[in-house]
Design a protein around this motif. Structure first.
Motif, PDB file in Angstrom:
ATOM      1  N   PHE A   1       6.208  -3.895  15.510  1.00  0.00           N
ATOM      2  CA  PHE A   1       5.691  -4.263  14.287  1.00  0.00           C
ATOM      3  C   PHE A   1       4.928  -2.974  13.804  1.00  0.00           C
ATOM      4  CE2 PHE A   1       2.443  -5.713  17.073  1.00  0.00           C
ATOM      5  CZ  PHE A   1       1.263  -5.485  16.370  1.00  0.00           C
ATOM      6  N   ALA A   2       4.348  -2.451  14.841  1.00  0.00           N
ATOM      7  CA  ALA A   2       3.175  -1.297  14.210  1.00  0.00           C
ATOM      8  C   ALA A   2       4.173  -0.321  13.903  1.00  0.00           C
ATOM      9  CB  ALA A   2       2.316  -1.036  15.386  1.00  0.00           C
ATOM     10  N   LYS A   3       5.321   0.241  14.435  1.00  0.00           N
ATOM     11  CA  LYS A   3       6.051   1.302  14.123  1.00  0.00           C
ATOM     12  C   LYS A   3       6.403   1.290  12.715  1.00  0.00           C
ATOM     13  CE  LYS A   3       7.689   2.331  18.614  1.00  0.00           C
ATOM     14  NZ  LYS A   3       8.739   2.694  19.652  1.00  0.00           N
ATOM     15  N   GLU A   4       7.018  -0.076  12.406  1.00  0.00           N
ATOM     16  CA  GLU A   4       7.432  -0.383  11.112  1.00  0.00           C
ATOM     17  C   GLU A   4       6.515  -0.032   9.888  1.00  0.00           C
ATOM     18  OE1 GLU A   4       9.204  -3.902   8.587  1.00  0.00           O
ATOM     19  OE2 GLU A   4       9.361  -3.882  10.463  1.00  0.00           O
ATOM     20  N   PHE A   5       5.033  -0.492  10.274  1.00  0.00           N
ATOM     21  CA  PHE A   5       4.198  -0.266   9.456  1.00  0.00           C
ATOM     22  C   PHE A   5       3.848   1.219   9.105  1.00  0.00           C
ATOM     23  CE2 PHE A   5      -0.401   0.205   8.826  1.00  0.00           C
ATOM     24  CZ  PHE A   5      -0.842  -0.373   7.495  1.00  0.00           C
ATOM     25  N   TYR A   6       3.666   1.733  10.399  1.00  0.00           N
ATOM     26  CA  TYR A   6       3.008   3.232  10.416  1.00  0.00           C
ATOM     27  C   TYR A   6       4.245   4.195   9.747  1.00  0.00           C
ATOM     28  CZ  TYR A   6      -1.192   2.148  12.742  1.00  0.00           C
ATOM     29  OH  TYR A   6      -2.298   1.635  13.095  1.00  0.00           O
ATOM     30  N   SER A   7       5.570   3.678   9.893  1.00  0.00           N
ATOM     31  CA  SER A   7       6.474   4.561   9.189  1.00  0.00           C
ATOM     32  C   SER A   7       6.579   4.398   7.548  1.00  0.00           C
ATOM     33  CB  SER A   7       7.826   4.409   9.877  1.00  0.00           C
ATOM     34  OG  SER A   7       7.813   4.374  11.220  1.00  0.00           O
ATOM     35  N   SER A   8       5.859   3.266   7.085  1.00  0.00           N
ATOM     36  CA  SER A   8       6.159   2.923   5.678  1.00  0.00           C
ATOM     37  C   SER A   8       5.429   3.807   4.813  1.00  0.00           C
ATOM     38  CB  SER A   8       5.292   1.484   5.568  1.00  0.00           C
ATOM     39  OG  SER A   8       4.065   1.726   5.371  1.00  0.00           O
TER      40      SER A   8
ATOM     41  N   LYS B   1      -9.691  -0.928   8.739  1.00  0.00           N
ATOM     42  CA  LYS B   1     -10.858  -1.646   8.706  1.00  0.00           C
ATOM     43  C   LYS B   1     -10.458  -3.233   9.439  1.00  0.00           C
ATOM     44  CE  LYS B   1     -13.658   0.393   5.690  1.00  0.00           C
ATOM     45  NZ  LYS B   1     -14.977   0.617   5.594  1.00  0.00           N
ATOM     46  N   VAL B   2      -9.026  -3.524   9.145  1.00  0.00           N
ATOM     47  CA  VAL B   2      -8.612  -4.830   9.614  1.00  0.00           C
ATOM     48  C   VAL B   2      -7.441  -4.529  10.684  1.00  0.00           C
ATOM     49  CG1 VAL B   2      -7.537  -6.755   9.323  1.00  0.00           C
ATOM     50  CG2 VAL B   2      -9.113  -6.072   7.644  1.00  0.00           C
ATOM     51  N   MET B   3      -7.582  -5.068  12.074  1.00  0.00           N
ATOM     52  CA  MET B   3      -6.643  -4.590  13.143  1.00  0.00           C
ATOM     53  C   MET B   3      -5.415  -4.949  12.528  1.00  0.00           C
ATOM     54  SD  MET B   3      -6.095  -3.256  15.984  1.00  0.00           S
ATOM     55  CE  MET B   3      -7.544  -3.002  17.081  1.00  0.00           C
ATOM     56  N   ILE B   4      -4.333  -4.381  12.830  1.00  0.00           N
ATOM     57  CA  ILE B   4      -3.009  -4.648  12.461  1.00  0.00           C
ATOM     58  C   ILE B   4      -2.377  -5.698  13.409  1.00  0.00           C
ATOM     59  CG2 ILE B   4      -2.108  -2.618  13.467  1.00  0.00           C
ATOM     60  CD1 ILE B   4       0.298  -2.593  11.394  1.00  0.00           C
ATOM     61  N   THR B   5      -1.782  -6.825  13.208  1.00  0.00           N
ATOM     62  CA  THR B   5      -1.083  -7.792  13.882  1.00  0.00           C
ATOM     63  C   THR B   5       0.189  -8.028  13.435  1.00  0.00           C
ATOM     64  OG1 THR B   5      -1.706  -9.641  12.752  1.00  0.00           O
ATOM     65  CG2 THR B   5      -3.242  -8.655  14.455  1.00  0.00           C
ATOM     66  N   PRO B   6       0.960  -8.959  14.265  1.00  0.00           N
ATOM     67  CA  PRO B   6       2.400  -9.120  13.694  1.00  0.00           C
ATOM     68  C   PRO B   6       2.315 -10.211  12.522  1.00  0.00           C
ATOM     69  CG  PRO B   6       2.428  -9.495  15.979  1.00  0.00           C
ATOM     70  CD  PRO B   6       1.054  -8.971  15.667  1.00  0.00           C
ATOM     71  N   GLU B   7       1.228 -10.676  12.569  1.00  0.00           N
ATOM     72  CA  GLU B   7       0.805 -11.851  11.347  1.00  0.00           C
ATOM     73  C   GLU B   7       0.510 -11.181  10.106  1.00  0.00           C
ATOM     74  OE1 GLU B   7      -0.450 -12.319  14.482  1.00  0.00           O
ATOM     75  OE2 GLU B   7       1.272 -13.492  15.108  1.00  0.00           O
ATOM     76  N   ASN B   8       0.028  -9.964   9.933  1.00  0.00           N
ATOM     77  CA  ASN B   8      -0.372  -9.563   8.634  1.00  0.00           C
ATOM     78  C   ASN B   8       0.487  -8.041   8.207  1.00  0.00           C
ATOM     79  OD1 ASN B   8      -1.465  -7.293  10.353  1.00  0.00           O
ATOM     80  ND2 ASN B   8      -3.720  -7.827  10.021  1.00  0.00           N
TER      81      ASN B   8
ATOM     82  N   PHE C   1       3.258   6.961  19.193  1.00  0.00           N
ATOM     83  CA  PHE C   1       4.112   6.218  18.716  1.00  0.00           C
ATOM     84  C   PHE C   1       4.976   5.279  19.426  1.00  0.00           C
ATOM     85  CE2 PHE C   1       7.807   5.609  15.668  1.00  0.00           C
ATOM     86  CZ  PHE C   1       7.205   5.230  14.609  1.00  0.00           C
ATOM     87  N   GLU C   2       5.683   6.090  20.374  1.00  0.00           N
ATOM     88  CA  GLU C   2       6.385   5.434  21.084  1.00  0.00           C
ATOM     89  C   GLU C   2       5.891   4.218  21.934  1.00  0.00           C
ATOM     90  OE1 GLU C   2       7.779   8.730  23.777  1.00  0.00           O
ATOM     91  OE2 GLU C   2       9.312   9.204  22.228  1.00  0.00           O
ATOM     92  N   ALA C   3       4.456   4.406  22.102  1.00  0.00           N
ATOM     93  CA  ALA C   3       3.966   3.052  23.011  1.00  0.00           C
ATOM     94  C   ALA C   3       3.706   1.799  21.981  1.00  0.00           C
ATOM     95  CB  ALA C   3       2.513   3.748  23.611  1.00  0.00           C
TER      96      ALA C   3
END
Length: 73
Positions: free
Chosen positions: A23-30, A66-73, A17-19
């Motif tokens: 943008f991914a931290k926000e998503f995975y914490s949702s 199924k779709v890689m998470i990016t800042p755009e999505n 999580f720290e690595a």
């Protein structure tokens, strides 16, 4: 599962999580992701699909996209 093993898994998750990018931290914490992840784990019976395909019955730890998470999505 022993307490030592649980502690090692917990530390690995924290390190992962720290690595992550912010943008991914926000998503995975949702709440939406947590609910989706739990529903999918129940759907597959809590088993690792890759292991199961090889005849190994092991609990899943990670739910992949199924779709890689990016800042755009």
């Amino acid at each position: 599962m022993t307490i030592l093993l649980k502690a090692a898994r917990s530390q690995r998750r924290l390190s992962n999580f720290e690595a992550m990018k912010d943008f991914a931290k926000e998503f995975y914490s949702s709440a939406a992701w947590k609910a989706c992840r739990e529903l999918y784990k129940r759907k597959v019976g809590g088993l690792c699909e890759a292991c199961l395909a090889n005849g190994i019955y092991k609990g899943c730890e990670i739910i992949h996209h199924k779709v890689m998470i990016t800042p755009e999505n």
